[in-house]
Write a protein that holds these residues in place. Sequence first.
Motif, PDB file in Angstrom:
ATOM      1  N   GLU A 164       0.821  -1.310   0.004  1.00  2.78           N
ATOM      2  CA  GLU A 164       0.016  -0.125   0.007  1.00  2.78           C
ATOM      3  C   GLU A 164       0.797   1.345   0.112  1.00  2.78           C
ATOM      4  N   ASN A 165       2.048   1.068   0.762  1.00  2.00           N
ATOM      5  CA  ASN A 165       2.657   2.449   0.901  1.00  2.00           C
ATOM      6  C   ASN A 165       3.526   2.564  -0.405  1.00  2.00           C
ATOM      7  N   LEU A 166       3.926   1.457  -1.010  1.00  2.00           N
ATOM      8  CA  LEU A 166       4.636   1.452  -2.341  1.00  2.00           C
ATOM      9  C   LEU A 166       3.550   1.824  -3.593  1.00  2.00           C
ATOM     10  N   THR A 167       2.480   1.434  -3.525  1.00  2.88           N
ATOM     11  CA  THR A 167       1.520   1.915  -4.446  1.00  2.88           C
ATOM     12  C   THR A 167       1.141   3.625  -4.224  1.00  2.88           C
ATOM     13  N   GLU A 168       1.215   3.946  -3.171  1.00  3.74           N
ATOM     14  CA  GLU A 168       0.902   5.454  -2.712  1.00  3.74           C
ATOM     15  C   GLU A 168       1.985   6.274  -3.519  1.00  3.74           C
ATOM     16  N   ARG A 169       3.359   5.669  -3.219  1.00  2.34           N
ATOM     17  CA  ARG A 169       4.173   6.434  -3.908  1.00  2.34           C
ATOM     18  C   ARG A 169       4.472   6.246  -5.184  1.00  2.34           C
ATOM     19  N   GLY A 170       3.863   5.622  -6.017  1.00  3.81           N
ATOM     20  CA  GLY A 170       3.783   5.290  -7.328  1.00  3.81           C
ATOM     21  C   GLY A 170       4.772   4.159  -7.598  1.00  3.81           C
ATOM     22  N   GLU A 171       5.281   3.356  -6.804  1.00  3.49           N
ATOM     23  CA  GLU A 171       6.401   2.512  -7.097  1.00  3.49           C
ATOM     24  C   GLU A 171       5.681   1.132  -7.310  1.00  3.49           C
ATOM     25  N   ASP A 172       6.270   0.256  -7.833  1.00  2.00           N
ATOM     26  CA  ASP A 172       5.996  -1.230  -8.049  1.00  2.00           C
ATOM     27  C   ASP A 172       5.865  -2.012  -6.629  1.00  2.00           C
ATOM     28  N   PRO A 173       4.728  -2.415  -6.317  1.00  2.00           N
ATOM     29  CA  PRO A 173       4.484  -3.473  -5.169  1.00  2.00           C
ATOM     30  C   PRO A 173       5.454  -4.686  -5.292  1.00  2.00           C
ATOM     31  N   VAL A 174       5.675  -5.207  -4.061  1.00  2.00           N
ATOM     32  CA  VAL A 174       6.398  -6.549  -4.249  1.00  2.00           C
ATOM     33  C   VAL A 174       5.238  -7.737  -4.470  1.00  2.00           C
ATOM     34  N   ALA A 175       5.835  -8.553  -5.265  1.00  2.00           N
ATOM     35  CA  ALA A 175       5.136  -9.297  -5.864  1.00  2.00           C
ATOM     36  C   ALA A 175       5.282 -10.687  -5.024  1.00  2.00           C
ATOM     37  N   PHE A 176       4.032 -11.313  -4.290  1.00  2.00           N
ATOM     38  CA  PHE A 176       4.206 -12.580  -3.551  1.00  2.00           C
ATOM     39  C   PHE A 176       3.192 -13.405  -3.760  1.00  2.00           C
ATOM     40  N   ASP A 177       2.995 -14.723  -3.509  1.00  2.00           N
ATOM     41  CA  ASP A 177       2.120 -15.570  -3.693  1.00  2.00           C
ATOM     42  C   ASP A 177       1.155 -15.570  -2.410  1.00  2.00           C
ATOM     43  N   SER A 178      -0.086 -15.665  -2.508  1.00  2.00           N
ATOM     44  CA  SER A 178      -1.108 -16.062  -1.318  1.00  2.00           C
ATOM     45  C   SER A 178      -2.492 -16.453  -1.951  1.00  2.00           C
ATOM     46  N   ASP A 179      -3.156 -17.235  -1.158  1.00  2.00           N
ATOM     47  CA  ASP A 179      -4.464 -17.354  -1.758  1.00  2.00           C
ATOM     48  C   ASP A 179      -5.412 -17.529  -0.415  1.00  2.00           C
ATOM     49  N   CYS A 180      -5.247 -18.900   0.456  1.00  2.00           N
ATOM     50  CA  CYS A 180      -6.245 -18.894   1.455  1.00  2.00           C
ATOM     51  C   CYS A 180      -6.192 -17.944   2.466  1.00  2.00           C
ATOM     52  N   ARG A 181      -4.765 -17.912   2.912  1.00  2.00           N
ATOM     53  CA  ARG A 181      -4.277 -17.328   3.956  1.00  2.00           C
ATOM     54  C   ARG A 181      -4.775 -17.957   5.311  1.00  2.00           C
ATOM     55  N   GLU A 182      -5.135 -19.119   5.107  1.00  2.00           N
ATOM     56  CA  GLU A 182      -5.525 -20.031   6.254  1.00  2.00           C
ATOM     57  C   GLU A 182      -4.444 -21.356   6.686  1.00  2.00           C
ATOM     58  N   GLY A 183      -3.412 -21.201   6.076  1.00  2.00           N
ATOM     59  CA  GLY A 183      -2.537 -22.359   6.474  1.00  2.00           C
ATOM     60  C   GLY A 183      -2.785 -23.520   5.578  1.00  2.00           C
TER      61      GLY A 183
END
Length: 247
Positions: free
Chosen positions: A42-61
């Motif tokens: 969110e901080n990177l997007t607000e500054r106009g920078e490319d966000p860090v790409a990472f994988d996630s899906d269920c976020r429940e382990g």
Amino acid sequence: MKINLRVMRQAGPNAEPRLVNYELVGISEDMSFLEMLDVLNENLTERGEDPVAFDSDCREGICGMCGIVINGVAHGPERTTTCQLHMRSFKDGDTITLEPWRSSAFPVIKDLVVDRSAFDRIIDAGGYISVNTGAAPDAHAVPVPKANADRAFEAAACIACGACVAACPNASAMLFTAAKVTHLGLLPQGQPEREARVVNMLAQHDAEGFGGCTNIGECAAVCPKEIPLDVISTLNHDLNLALAHNR
């Protein structure tokens, strides 16, 4: 909390990787690790920078998508998936280094995202049964010794997250492959393909470029589902039987 992040950034598969420093303040210890990364993005997007790409899906382990090497350890300091890791596992002012799974069989797509489709191809090579599954049979219709059922269930808990590969000095996927072989090989439904399964899945494992197993045990130490190391012994047992029968 104030957190200093060192993130391995890589714009694409052929780009040069580089560590980039970021500073975050106001991080709650109750946040999950991925929620902390959301704040960073969110901080990177607000500054106009490319966000860090990472994988996630269920976020429940459950799904195993959230694979990140954190301070040199697959999934981080707790034996769990990255999405179930919380910031209370770190201290105010800590520096945290983030890297992708490192294996030639898991090529980097971008930043912390790697291509784990090699696992899918190992499953395609033999991780299935040919019997008609149809509707669920009665629980007592096919007798299974309790010891076999318990061990098969234990092996079936593997979520194919790839932590075993990331932790292994040889980048071996033997714990993953052995878990799938053990799960099906102990059940009556898995018997028709039992010998072909282990031979074909191991051949695909090697073809994908994963390293060989030297029984170091780092794979089992970081496995979030606690797959035991001795499933590899079960795989070796089935492989020896298959090779003996095909001489």
